[in-house]
Motif scaffolding. Sequence first.
Motif, PDB file in Angstrom:
ATOM      1  N   ASP A  85      24.757  92.673   2.649  1.00 14.93           N
ATOM      2  CA  ASP A  85      25.995  92.850   1.881  1.00 14.93           C
ATOM      3  C   ASP A  85      27.197  92.515   2.766  1.00 14.93           C
ATOM      4  N   ASP A  86      28.380  92.532   2.174  1.00 16.46           N
ATOM      5  CA  ASP A  86      29.596  92.151   2.891  1.00 16.46           C
ATOM      6  C   ASP A  86      29.856  93.051   4.101  1.00 16.46           C
ATOM      7  N   ALA A  87      29.579  94.334   3.958  1.00 14.70           N
ATOM      8  CA  ALA A  87      29.828  95.277   5.058  1.00 14.70           C
ATOM      9  C   ALA A  87      28.956  94.943   6.269  1.00 14.70           C
ATOM     10  N   ARG A  88      27.702  94.643   6.036  1.00 12.03           N
ATOM     11  CA  ARG A  88      26.806  94.318   7.159  1.00 12.03           C
ATOM     12  C   ARG A  88      27.195  92.997   7.807  1.00 12.03           C
ATOM     13  N   LEU A  89      27.575  92.036   6.989  1.00  8.51           N
ATOM     14  CA  LEU A  89      28.012  90.768   7.566  1.00  8.51           C
ATOM     15  C   LEU A  89      29.293  90.938   8.369  1.00  8.51           C
ATOM     16  N   ALA A  90      30.206  91.757   7.886  1.00 10.64           N
ATOM     17  CA  ALA A  90      31.447  92.010   8.630  1.00 10.64           C
ATOM     18  C   ALA A  90      31.129  92.695   9.952  1.00 10.64           C
ATOM     19  N   GLN A  91      30.196  93.622   9.947  1.00 15.73           N
ATOM     20  CA  GLN A  91      29.793  94.284  11.197  1.00 15.73           C
ATOM     21  C   GLN A  91      29.145  93.295  12.149  1.00 15.73           C
ATOM     22  N   ALA A  92      28.361  92.366  11.597  1.00 15.77           N
ATOM     23  CA  ALA A  92      27.733  91.348  12.448  1.00 15.77           C
ATOM     24  C   ALA A  92      28.782  90.427  13.055  1.00 15.77           C
ATOM     25  N   ILE A  93      29.804  90.098  12.298  1.00 18.60           N
ATOM     26  CA  ILE A  93      30.900  89.270  12.825  1.00 18.60           C
ATOM     27  C   ILE A  93      31.582  90.009  13.980  1.00 18.60           C
ATOM     28  N   LEU A  94      31.793  91.294  13.825  1.00 14.41           N
ATOM     29  CA  LEU A  94      32.436  92.078  14.888  1.00 14.41           C
ATOM     30  C   LEU A  94      31.554  92.211  16.121  1.00 14.41           C
ATOM     31  N   ALA A  95      30.266  92.279  15.915  1.00 16.15           N
ATOM     32  CA  ALA A  95      29.339  92.498  17.021  1.00 16.15           C
ATOM     33  C   ALA A  95      29.256  91.289  17.951  1.00 16.15           C
ATOM     34  N   ASN A  96      29.588  90.121  17.457  1.00 19.71           N
ATOM     35  CA  ASN A  96      29.462  88.921  18.295  1.00 19.71           C
ATOM     36  C   ASN A  96      30.759  88.455  18.830  1.00 19.71           C
ATOM     37  N   ASP A 116      28.884  81.776  15.993  1.00 19.97           N
ATOM     38  CA  ASP A 116      29.779  81.158  16.960  1.00 19.97           C
ATOM     39  C   ASP A 116      30.692  80.116  16.318  1.00 19.97           C
ATOM     40  N   ASN A 117      30.523  79.873  15.050  1.00 22.82           N
ATOM     41  CA  ASN A 117      31.333  78.898  14.353  1.00 22.82           C
ATOM     42  C   ASN A 117      32.799  79.329  14.342  1.00 22.82           C
ATOM     43  N   LYS A 118      33.716  78.372  14.373  1.00 22.23           N
ATOM     44  CA  LYS A 118      35.154  78.678  14.418  1.00 22.23           C
ATOM     45  C   LYS A 118      35.615  79.466  13.201  1.00 22.23           C
ATOM     46  N   VAL A 119      35.029  79.169  12.043  1.00 16.95           N
ATOM     47  CA  VAL A 119      35.421  79.875  10.811  1.00 16.95           C
ATOM     48  C   VAL A 119      35.084  81.356  10.940  1.00 16.95           C
ATOM     49  N   VAL A 120      33.915  81.631  11.481  1.00 19.86           N
ATOM     50  CA  VAL A 120      33.473  83.021  11.615  1.00 19.86           C
ATOM     51  C   VAL A 120      34.251  83.722  12.727  1.00 19.86           C
ATOM     52  N   LEU A 121      34.485  83.040  13.821  1.00 20.97           N
ATOM     53  CA  LEU A 121      35.242  83.649  14.919  1.00 20.97           C
ATOM     54  C   LEU A 121      36.673  83.988  14.492  1.00 20.97           C
ATOM     55  N   ALA A 122      37.249  83.155  13.636  1.00 17.11           N
ATOM     56  CA  ALA A 122      38.616  83.407  13.165  1.00 17.11           C
ATOM     57  C   ALA A 122      38.690  84.631  12.262  1.00 17.11           C
ATOM     58  N   ALA A 123      37.559  85.069  11.744  1.00 12.32           N
ATOM     59  CA  ALA A 123      37.536  86.185  10.803  1.00 12.32           C
ATOM     60  C   ALA A 123      37.363  87.541  11.469  1.00 12.32           C
TER      61      ALA A 123
END
Length: 105
Positions: A94-105, A51-58
């Motif tokens: 890995d980066d792909a899983r983290l990117a998917q997690a960012i999209l999921a939230n 929920d952090n702004k840095v992550v939401l912006a990505a």
Amino acid sequence: MPIVRTLAFASLFSLAANASASSFIVTTDTLVDALAGTIDTMSNATSSVVDNKVVLAAKDDAASFVATDGAVRGAYLETALQHIRARMPAVQADDARLAQAILAN
């Protein structure tokens, strides 16, 4: 006499079945409560990062990254990945899983 034995057996069997059922219920309730507490703790820890702004912006950069199988790596995504890894060093995704997690939230 056989009727008395049959009734005694039936009542003992009934008591034993009730005791087994209630101990099973107590055991499963305890396990479920412990698991729910663990899940709540983990989700609270990860949601504070996600929920952090840095992550939401990505999110847009994460979508581009996932859509291109990692070919497009935006600056916001790079910053978010660094932020997540700094805040949660135990995460070994890995980066792909983290990117998917960012999209999921």
